[in-house]
Design an enzyme around this catalytic site. Structure first.
Site, PDB file in Angstrom:
ATOM      1  N   LYS A  12       0.815  -1.207   0.000  1.00  0.00           N
ATOM      2  CA  LYS A  12       0.000   0.000   0.000  1.00  0.00           C
ATOM      3  C   LYS A  12       0.851   1.261   0.000  1.00  0.00           C
ATOM      4  O   LYS A  12       2.012   1.238   0.423  1.00  0.00           O
ATOM      5  CB  LYS A  12      -0.961   0.010   1.188  1.00  0.00           C
ATOM      6  CG  LYS A  12      -0.324   0.127   2.558  1.00  0.00           C
ATOM      7  CD  LYS A  12      -1.404   0.201   3.625  1.00  0.00           C
ATOM      8  CE  LYS A  12      -1.235   1.429   4.458  1.00  0.00           C
ATOM      9  NZ  LYS A  12      -2.223   1.659   5.466  1.00  0.00           N
ATOM     10  N   LYS A 192       3.922   9.069   0.772  1.00  0.00           N
ATOM     11  CA  LYS A 192       3.789   8.568  -0.597  1.00  0.00           C
ATOM     12  C   LYS A 192       5.149   8.239  -1.208  1.00  0.00           C
ATOM     13  O   LYS A 192       6.144   8.867  -0.852  1.00  0.00           O
ATOM     14  CB  LYS A 192       3.134   9.668  -1.433  1.00  0.00           C
ATOM     15  CG  LYS A 192       1.983   9.186  -2.279  1.00  0.00           C
ATOM     16  CD  LYS A 192       1.334  10.326  -2.996  1.00  0.00           C
ATOM     17  CE  LYS A 192       0.824   9.774  -4.315  1.00  0.00           C
ATOM     18  NZ  LYS A 192       0.160  10.754  -5.103  1.00  0.00           N
ATOM     19  N   SER A 193       5.148   7.274  -2.130  1.00  0.00           N
ATOM     20  CA  SER A 193       6.358   6.901  -2.895  1.00  0.00           C
ATOM     21  C   SER A 193       7.503   6.467  -1.993  1.00  0.00           C
ATOM     22  O   SER A 193       8.670   6.623  -2.350  1.00  0.00           O
ATOM     23  CB  SER A 193       6.828   8.057  -3.784  1.00  0.00           C
ATOM     24  OG  SER A 193       5.774   8.532  -4.570  1.00  0.00           O
ATOM     25  N   ARG A 194       7.176   5.971  -0.800  1.00  0.00           N
ATOM     26  CA  ARG A 194       8.187   5.500   0.161  1.00  0.00           C
ATOM     27  C   ARG A 194       9.120   6.633   0.630  1.00  0.00           C
ATOM     28  O   ARG A 194      10.200   6.366   1.147  1.00  0.00           O
ATOM     29  CB  ARG A 194       9.030   4.351  -0.425  1.00  0.00           C
ATOM     30  CG  ARG A 194       8.202   3.103  -0.802  1.00  0.00           C
ATOM     31  CD  ARG A 194       7.553   2.521   0.447  1.00  0.00           C
ATOM     32  NE  ARG A 194       6.964   1.206   0.249  1.00  0.00           N
ATOM     33  CZ  ARG A 194       5.647   0.967   0.193  1.00  0.00           C
ATOM     34  NH1 ARG A 194       4.769   1.947   0.281  1.00  0.00           N
ATOM     35  NH2 ARG A 194       5.194  -0.265   0.070  1.00  0.00           N
ATOM     36  N   LEU A 195       8.677   7.899   0.456  1.00  0.00           N
ATOM     37  CA  LEU A 195       9.482   9.040   0.934  1.00  0.00           C
ATOM     38  C   LEU A 195       8.940   9.484   2.297  1.00  0.00           C
ATOM     39  O   LEU A 195       8.380  10.569   2.461  1.00  0.00           O
ATOM     40  CB  LEU A 195       9.439  10.183  -0.094  1.00  0.00           C
ATOM     41  CG  LEU A 195      10.151   9.842  -1.404  1.00  0.00           C
ATOM     42  CD1 LEU A 195       9.992  10.961  -2.415  1.00  0.00           C
ATOM     43  CD2 LEU A 195      11.639   9.570  -1.156  1.00  0.00           C
TER      44      LEU A 195
END
Ligand SMILES: Cc1cc2nc3c(=O)[nH]c(=O)nc-3n(C[C@H](O)[C@H](O)[C@H](O)COP(=O)(O)O)c2cc1C
Length: 216
Positions: A12, A192-195
């Protein structure tokens, strides 16, 4: 579906919230309390549950869940058997780490420091506040020792229930609390975006908390 495919299906994006070094509390214990309050209102099964890591005499880590039972200016307190594996490891090396994970909030908190045993009076007070069943369990269990069988556990428990009747139960000397005094606390908010946002607090030489952002 293979297990790998099922892992891909549960992947997710984290987009629920954010965390900024400019708006966090100056004291990480105040920040932690604010997040814990949110976790207590969230659909978490046991928001006060955390993983507790200790270090063995061979330098190897070991890890298990415990329940946070109190939080004050000194630190994070939990209760256990002082002769359990964790108790024996802490007696030789007081370094420990705690990890809270609140999935519904997309948050984790990492805490590192050294533990101290709570005073006998503090442990007595907590022990006497526990339900009788939990008191009996603490008394009967030589936690982390090898048991002969489930039957042996149940029989020794039944014998203790019968022999104590309705009399008040005292805390065994080998059971009590520890307080983890934090030197490092890191708050992680999924993004978001693993940031992700990672804000860490480290105590400097003057015991002031220094706040820094880490790369995700
Ligand atoms: C959610 C959860 C909470 C737990 N809370 C405690 C606790 O507060 N104290 C405790 O001694 N064990 C607790 N346990 C059991 C420990 O995880 C562990 O099995 C036990 O303390 C023995 O660990 P040790 O052999 O490393 O000492 C809990 C387990 C779970 C799954």
């Amino acid at each position: 579906m293979s297990t790998d495919e099922r892992f891909r299906a549960v992947r997710k994006e984290y987009e629920r919230d954010s965390l900024h070094e400019g708006s966090v509390e100056a004291n990480p214990l105040v920040q932690f309390r604010a997040w814990l309050e949110e976790a207590l209102k969230a659909p978490e099964v046991e928001p006060n549950a955390c993983a507790l890591a200790t270090v063995g005499p061979d330098g190897k880590p070991s890890l298990r869940m415990v329940l946070l039972k109190s939080l004050d200016d000194r630190g994070f307190s939990f209760f256990t058997n002082y002769l359990s594996r964790k108790g024996r490891e802490l007696a030789l090396n007081s370094s420990a780490a705690m990890l809270f994970y609140w999935g519904s909030l997309e948050r984790q908190v990492r805490i590192e420091g050294a533990v101290e045993q709570l005073s006998a009076a503090q442990s007595d007070a907590y022990f006497s506040s526990r339900p009788r069943n939990a008191q009996l369990g603490a008394i009967v269990s030589p936690q982390s020792e090898v048991a002969n069988s489930r039957l042996d556990i149940d029989e020794r428990h039944s014998a203790l229930v019968a022999s104590t009747g309705n009399s008040a139960l005292s805390r065994p000397a080998h059971w009590g609390g520890y307080c983890l005094r934090p030197e490092y606390i890191e708050f992680w908010q999924g993004r978001k975006s693993r940031l992700h946002d990672r804000i860490r607090y480290v105590r400097d030489a003057g015991s002031q908390w220094k706040i820094e952002r880490l790369w995700p």
